[in-house]
Design a protein around this motif. Structure first.
Motif: not given
Length: 162
Positions: A11, A14, A18-20, A43-45, A47, A93
């Motif tokens: 987490r 990621m 700033k990646e998903t 929810k910030d990374f 999808q 993503s």
């Protein structure tokens, strides 16, 4: 149930980048999605993910080659790679993980428990392979495969600086 420190490390990387991430799984039955989605601020990374067991769903949602998949019972490195690549398209993503295999030592698996996995980044496969389990059949093996996938993903996140 899952290595919280490892999930948190994935987490953190990621989010810092700033990646998903999205995952496509069959043998792990959603455990990978469960592990990742339980991270704080998932929810910030994250999808999302898909658990696709049969050939029809793997073909429909993950564009797995149906002729190849039928020949290998949907268990091969090629299937895992297709799953990893196409789950990124499906969920928009940066990173994708695909995994297929056997969590029970049956006739189809030659009495072995193993999984093929693939990790994709930026529309390219960056890692793929096979992992074997000597754990107890079923859930114990599924959790083991989940931990291995998280370790593999984290190792690649470490290799590429933020």
């Amino acid at each position: 149930m899952f290595n919280k420190e490892l999930v948190d490390a994935v987490r953190d990387k990621m989010i810092a980048r700033k990646e998903t991430l999205a995952v496509a799984e069959s043998v792990t039955s959603g455990y990978l999605q469960a592990a990742i989605s339980n991270a704080k601020d998932a929810k910030d990374f994250f999808q999302g993910g898909i658990t696709a067991y049969n050939l029809g769903q793997k073909y429909r949602h993950l564009l797995v080659d149906p002729i190849h998949a039928q020949a290998c019972n949907c268990v091969s490195e090629q299937v895992a790679e297709s799953m990893a690549l196409h789950v990124c398209e499906l969920f928009k993503s940066d990173w994708g993980v695909g995994v297929c295999g056997y969590a029970a030592a049956g006739k189809e698996s030659g009495g072995e428990m193993y999984a093929y996995f693939a990790i994709s980044y930026d529309n390219k496969i960056i890692n793929s392979g096979r992992v074997e389990s000597t754990k107890k059949e079923g859930e114990e093996t599924q959790i083991y495969f989940t931990e291995i996938l998280l370790q593999q993903l984290y190792a690649y996140l470490l290799q590429n600086p933020d």
